[in-house]
Design an enzyme around this catalytic site. Structure first.
Site, mmCIF file in Angstrom:
data_model
loop_
_atom_site.group_PDB
_atom_site.id
_atom_site.type_symbol
_atom_site.label_atom_id
_atom_site.label_comp_id
_atom_site.label_asym_id
_atom_site.label_seq_id
_atom_site.Cartn_x
_atom_site.Cartn_y
_atom_site.Cartn_z
ATOM 1 N N ILE A 110 0.874 -1.157 0.000
ATOM 2 C CA ILE A 110 0.000 0.000 0.000
ATOM 3 C C ILE A 110 0.918 1.216 0.000
ATOM 4 C CG2 ILE A 110 -0.213 -0.210 2.507
ATOM 5 C CD1 ILE A 110 -2.853 1.211 2.393
ATOM 6 N N SER A 111 0.722 2.133 -0.936
ATOM 7 C CA SER A 111 1.627 3.273 -1.091
ATOM 8 C C SER A 111 1.607 4.164 0.145
ATOM 9 C CB SER A 111 1.239 4.110 -2.316
ATOM 10 O OG SER A 111 1.396 3.378 -3.506
ATOM 11 N N GLN A 112 2.704 4.919 0.333
ATOM 12 C CA GLN A 112 2.760 5.836 1.458
ATOM 13 C C GLN A 112 1.636 6.875 1.313
ATOM 14 O OE1 GLN A 112 6.523 8.045 -0.349
ATOM 15 N NE2 GLN A 112 5.998 8.914 1.623
#
Length: 261
Positions: A110-112
């Protein structure tokens, strides 16, 4: 001269559409795991009872997102509201709000928070937009989009992730998201054209089917480059005359887009 340029733009758009039509049918097969309600039947966005983490979300938005220049209030409100920890099941709830990507299994992340917010902001979304997401992952980006726009279509190639995201989004109460299992490189022509497209994995090039499915006046944000290297985050704009322009926004690092292409 303007007329010739417009004609050339439409010719290019037609050629891109033809490319989509020529893709073998098997390559475009998808399975619908969660079906959105028609816009006129979709209820209000779901309510969340996560008071324990309100302060973490507030700090995340203030320090990681607003502090780096994201100013779209609809994006900021969605990031403040959505319980990010529910989409990062492999780490502690507090770790989910950290300033970095988090693992979700199958080699995916999950992207920052800042990356999610920035990519959403540059799409310049409207409340009635239909948006395609390529790379559902755990469903976080799709849920952020669903807080802002009328309809989200999201497609994931890894069946286990697609299944869990569909179950999660349904359980949370989203009724304006369609979750698909399939190869996102080919988009989803059945719901095209899209007002915006966001790709959450790095491609080796900008997929022609996605450009073809972008509505004139629409925007696509996509990381492009080799896996394991610094990639370019590109903004692809299809203008009203069908002309397509590309602009490099930033250097990024994403997991690779997978599939038979």
């Amino acid at each position: 001269m303007v007329q010739a340029s417009s004609q050339a733009g439409w010719i290019r758009a037609a050629l891109l559409a033809a490319l989509v039509a020529c893709v073998p049918a098997a390559a475009q097969e998808v399975t619908v795991l969660l079906q959105a309600s028609p816009p006129e039947q979709a209820p209000p966005r779901p309510a969340f009872d996560d008071d324990e983490f309100v302060e973490l979300r507030t700090a995340m938005v203030r320090d990681q997102i607003e502090g780096r220049g994201v100013a779209d209030e609809a994006v900021l409100a969605a990031m403040r509201r959505l319980p990010r920890h529910r989409f990062a099941p492999m780490v502690s709830a507090r770790s989910a709000y950290g300033d970095k990507p988090q693992p979700i299994g199958h080699g995916q992340t999950i992207s920052q928070p800042y990356t999610v917010a920035y990519m959403t902001e540059v799409l310049e979304l409207g409340a009635d937009d239909r948006v395609l997401e390529v790379g559902t992952g755990s469903g976080y980006q799709a849920a952020i989009l669903a807080e802002i726009v009328g309809e989200v279509v999201t497609i994931e190639i890894i069946r286990e992730l697609a299944d869990s995201a569909a179950e999660r989004l349904q359980r949370m109460g989203y009724r304006n998201i369609t979750v698909l299992h399939g190869d996102g490189y080919h988009g989803y022509a059945a719901r095209a054209p899209f007002d915006a497209i966001v790709v959450t994995a790095a491609a080796s090039h900008t997929p022609p089917p996605l450009v073809a499915q972008l509505r004139p006046g629409g925007r696509m944000v996509i990381p492009v480059g080799r896996a394991g290297w610094i990639q370019n985050l590109l903004l692809v704009e299809k203008h009203a005359d069908g002309e397509v322009s590309t602009r490099n926004l930033a250097s990024v690092r994403f997991v690779p887009l997978t599939g038979g292409h």
